[in-house]
Design a protein around this motif. Sequence first.
Motif, PDB file in Angstrom:
ATOM      1  N   VAL A 294       0.834  -1.213   0.000  1.00  0.00           N
ATOM      2  CA  VAL A 294       0.000   0.000   0.000  1.00  0.00           C
ATOM      3  C   VAL A 294       0.861   1.253   0.000  1.00  0.00           C
ATOM      4  O   VAL A 294       0.587   2.217  -0.744  1.00  0.00           O
ATOM      5  N   LEU A 295       1.931   1.274   0.801  1.00  0.00           N
ATOM      6  CA  LEU A 295       2.771   2.471   0.872  1.00  0.00           C
ATOM      7  C   LEU A 295       3.550   2.679  -0.413  1.00  0.00           C
ATOM      8  O   LEU A 295       3.819   3.825  -0.807  1.00  0.00           O
ATOM      9  N   GLY A 296       3.890   1.586  -1.100  1.00  0.00           N
ATOM     10  CA  GLY A 296       4.506   1.737  -2.414  1.00  0.00           C
ATOM     11  C   GLY A 296       3.536   2.364  -3.403  1.00  0.00           C
ATOM     12  O   GLY A 296       3.913   3.224  -4.211  1.00  0.00           O
ATOM     13  N   PHE A 297       2.284   1.962  -3.344  1.00  0.00           N
ATOM     14  CA  PHE A 297       1.256   2.534  -4.220  1.00  0.00           C
ATOM     15  C   PHE A 297       1.030   4.009  -3.890  1.00  0.00           C
ATOM     16  O   PHE A 297       0.859   4.836  -4.797  1.00  0.00           O
ATOM     17  N   ILE A 298       1.069   4.350  -2.598  1.00  0.00           N
ATOM     18  CA  ILE A 298       0.885   5.747  -2.189  1.00  0.00           C
ATOM     19  C   ILE A 298       2.029   6.612  -2.713  1.00  0.00           C
ATOM     20  O   ILE A 298       1.820   7.749  -3.156  1.00  0.00           O
ATOM     21  N   LEU A 299       3.264   6.089  -2.663  1.00  0.00           N
ATOM     22  CA  LEU A 299       4.398   6.843  -3.208  1.00  0.00           C
ATOM     23  C   LEU A 299       4.189   7.130  -4.692  1.00  0.00           C
ATOM     24  O   LEU A 299       4.510   8.218  -5.186  1.00  0.00           O
ATOM     25  N   TRP A 300       3.678   6.153  -5.412  1.00  0.00           N
ATOM     26  CA  TRP A 300       3.409   6.362  -6.848  1.00  0.00           C
ATOM     27  C   TRP A 300       2.335   7.427  -7.037  1.00  0.00           C
ATOM     28  O   TRP A 300       2.463   8.284  -7.918  1.00  0.00           O
ATOM     29  N   LEU A 301       1.299   7.412  -6.177  1.00  0.00           N
ATOM     30  CA  LEU A 301       0.219   8.395  -6.302  1.00  0.00           C
ATOM     31  C   LEU A 301       0.705   9.816  -6.051  1.00  0.00           C
ATOM     32  O   LEU A 301       0.334  10.749  -6.783  1.00  0.00           O
ATOM     33  N   VAL A 302       1.525  10.009  -5.011  1.00  0.00           N
ATOM     34  CA  VAL A 302       1.930  11.376  -4.645  1.00  0.00           C
ATOM     35  C   VAL A 302       2.936  11.964  -5.636  1.00  0.00           C
ATOM     36  O   VAL A 302       3.226  13.165  -5.572  1.00  0.00           O
ATOM     37  N   THR A 303       3.465  11.155  -6.532  1.00  0.00           N
ATOM     38  CA  THR A 303       4.404  11.684  -7.535  1.00  0.00           C
ATOM     39  C   THR A 303       3.743  11.888  -8.894  1.00  0.00           C
ATOM     40  O   THR A 303       4.443  12.073  -9.901  1.00  0.00           O
ATOM     41  N   GLY A 305       1.968  14.415  -9.815  1.00  0.00           N
ATOM     42  CA  GLY A 305       1.790  15.827 -10.173  1.00  0.00           C
ATOM     43  C   GLY A 305       2.564  16.213 -11.421  1.00  0.00           C
ATOM     44  O   GLY A 305       3.634  15.646 -11.725  1.00  0.00           O
ATOM     45  N   LYS A 306       2.074  17.205 -12.163  1.00  0.00           N
ATOM     46  CA  LYS A 306       2.699  17.614 -13.423  1.00  0.00           C
ATOM     47  C   LYS A 306       4.108  18.157 -13.216  1.00  0.00           C
ATOM     48  O   LYS A 306       4.968  18.033 -14.081  1.00  0.00           O
ATOM     49  N   ARG A 307       4.335  18.803 -12.059  1.00  0.00           N
ATOM     50  CA  ARG A 307       5.648  19.407 -11.817  1.00  0.00           C
ATOM     51  C   ARG A 307       6.585  18.478 -11.055  1.00  0.00           C
ATOM     52  O   ARG A 307       7.679  18.882 -10.673  1.00  0.00           O
ATOM     53  N   ASN A 308       6.154  17.277 -10.838  1.00  0.00           N
ATOM     54  CA  ASN A 308       6.999  16.361 -10.077  1.00  0.00           C
ATOM     55  C   ASN A 308       7.942  15.622 -11.032  1.00  0.00           C
ATOM     56  O   ASN A 308       7.489  14.911 -11.928  1.00  0.00           O
ATOM     57  N   PRO A 309       9.252  15.787 -10.856  1.00  0.00           N
ATOM     58  CA  PRO A 309      10.202  15.146 -11.780  1.00  0.00           C
ATOM     59  C   PRO A 309      10.214  13.620 -11.658  1.00  0.00           C
ATOM     60  O   PRO A 309      10.763  12.939 -12.539  1.00  0.00           O
ATOM     61  N   PHE A 310       9.607  13.105 -10.597  1.00  0.00           N
ATOM     62  CA  PHE A 310       9.625  11.650 -10.386  1.00  0.00           C
ATOM     63  C   PHE A 310       8.406  10.954 -11.008  1.00  0.00           C
ATOM     64  O   PHE A 310       8.250   9.749 -10.865  1.00  0.00           O
ATOM     65  N   ARG A 311       7.584  11.727 -11.721  1.00  0.00           N
ATOM     66  CA  ARG A 311       6.389  11.137 -12.303  1.00  0.00           C
ATOM     67  C   ARG A 311       6.708  10.210 -13.482  1.00  0.00           C
ATOM     68  O   ARG A 311       5.849   9.453 -13.932  1.00  0.00           O
ATOM     69  N   VAL A 312       7.951  10.255 -13.961  1.00  0.00           N
ATOM     70  CA  VAL A 312       8.340   9.399 -15.081  1.00  0.00           C
ATOM     71  C   VAL A 312       8.501   7.937 -14.656  1.00  0.00           C
ATOM     72  O   VAL A 312       8.543   7.035 -15.494  1.00  0.00           O
ATOM     73  N   ASN A 313       8.617   7.700 -13.337  1.00  0.00           N
ATOM     74  CA  ASN A 313       8.799   6.335 -12.845  1.00  0.00           C
ATOM     75  C   ASN A 313       7.451   5.630 -12.718  1.00  0.00           C
ATOM     76  O   ASN A 313       6.436   6.251 -12.382  1.00  0.00           O
ATOM     77  N   ASN A 314       7.452   4.346 -12.979  1.00  0.00           N
ATOM     78  CA  ASN A 314       6.202   3.602 -12.943  1.00  0.00           C
ATOM     79  C   ASN A 314       5.908   3.056 -11.529  1.00  0.00           C
ATOM     80  O   ASN A 314       6.716   3.203 -10.608  1.00  0.00           O
ATOM     81  N   ILE A 315       4.777   2.414 -11.393  1.00  0.00           N
ATOM     82  CA  ILE A 315       4.327   1.953 -10.080  1.00  0.00           C
ATOM     83  C   ILE A 315       5.263   0.885  -9.496  1.00  0.00           C
ATOM     84  O   ILE A 315       5.467   0.823  -8.278  1.00  0.00           O
ATOM     85  N   TRP A 316       5.854   0.058 -10.354  1.00  0.00           N
ATOM     86  CA  TRP A 316       6.774  -0.962  -9.858  1.00  0.00           C
ATOM     87  C   TRP A 316       8.049  -0.341  -9.288  1.00  0.00           C
ATOM     88  O   TRP A 316       8.609  -0.825  -8.301  1.00  0.00           O
ATOM     89  N   ASP A 317       8.501   0.777  -9.872  1.00  0.00           N
ATOM     90  CA  ASP A 317       9.661   1.482  -9.331  1.00  0.00           C
ATOM     91  C   ASP A 317       9.407   1.903  -7.886  1.00  0.00           C
ATOM     92  O   ASP A 317      10.282   1.781  -7.021  1.00  0.00           O
TER      93      ASP A 317
END
Length: 372
Positions: A294-303, A305-317
């Motif tokens: 669940v916390l891994g999924f939450i990390l993916w959700l909080v990234t 945002g359009k201005r978040n540079p970490f949004r390029v990483n997928n849920i498995w990352d």
Amino acid sequence: MAKAKPVKPTKKHPLWEGIKFWLRTLVSNDACVEGKNKPWYWPVLIAILSAVIAIIPTMVQQFTVNAANFFESGYNLDYDNSLAAFQKDFAGVTSKIENNELTIDGDAWKALCVNPEGKGTDYWGYYYKVPVTVKTETPSTDSTSSASASVVVSKDTWYCGLAVYYTNEENAASFAATRLANVLYDPNYQLGHTEYTTYSTNLMVLAKDGAYLVKRVNGTSSSSSSQGSAIAIAWNHADFQGKSLQEITAAKDNETVLHAWAQMLNKGYNSTRITVGWTYTGIGFAIAIGSELVLGFILWLVTRGKRNPFRVNNIWDYQKVSYWASFSPAILGLFALIPAMSNFSMFLYPMAYIIRISWMSMRNLQPAPAEE
């Protein structure tokens, strides 16, 4: 002039490098984020190991339960006197445990007990009455006295300190539940003694499959919080087979009746201890693994945002990032082995884990600042 030989770079062993990186992840959230680029099997291994460590306090707590503490720790609420009286009165009743089942002579049990409700044998109960002196204070009717005065009246009475039932049909815990379901089942009420409703009543059910004992803080309350503690045992211990209940609970030299009953509880609780221990271990392991997912999924959700540079990483990352971050909270979860923190054995790890992931999301995975 001799040619200088080129120095060959020292080859780094991948295992040692992996260990050093893992040690960094214990204290560095940045290292956990870097861990998304590592082979998948390392974070998965760390996640499983973290879950195993996290359930150690729960396993220790459940598999080391001493059922004898039901009597021998804290206030036993008149069980010492009431069990001694019951042991003496029960001596003439035929009983035997065979094939993990208890049988008691119904006629002899009837002769020992009273039947306040006029029901069948199952509802005949043994009631131990505790003598008590009740003092009541009433205002004085003497008008000649200038000072306020009162009259104290003492009255010798009793309350039911222990109620013992025998059922050859129902499960002991189920039978006890029906007795505790309504205030009208309180033995003080059953015996027509409703004047003093603040005294505790202990309850014991002897059934075919086992026994169920309850310490009750307030015998007149129907809520579950009114029970001080309860314990259920089974008659499946090898030492019980072919013996009467009187033999099993007989006090040896220099031993109290309460201690003899406590040892019986400890033996009878053995199979329950194992079942409950593995049940809680499974629940704790599921909570630990569920927290990591669940916390891994939450990390993916909080990234996202359009201005978040970490949004390029997928849920498995981010699952891998979460797994790397799980080990140090698991170590902190071992603090639940301290007796004062034993009540948090199943939740200390998730709480520490949530705090770390929250801090990581705010400090290490934050969006880029807005352009002016």
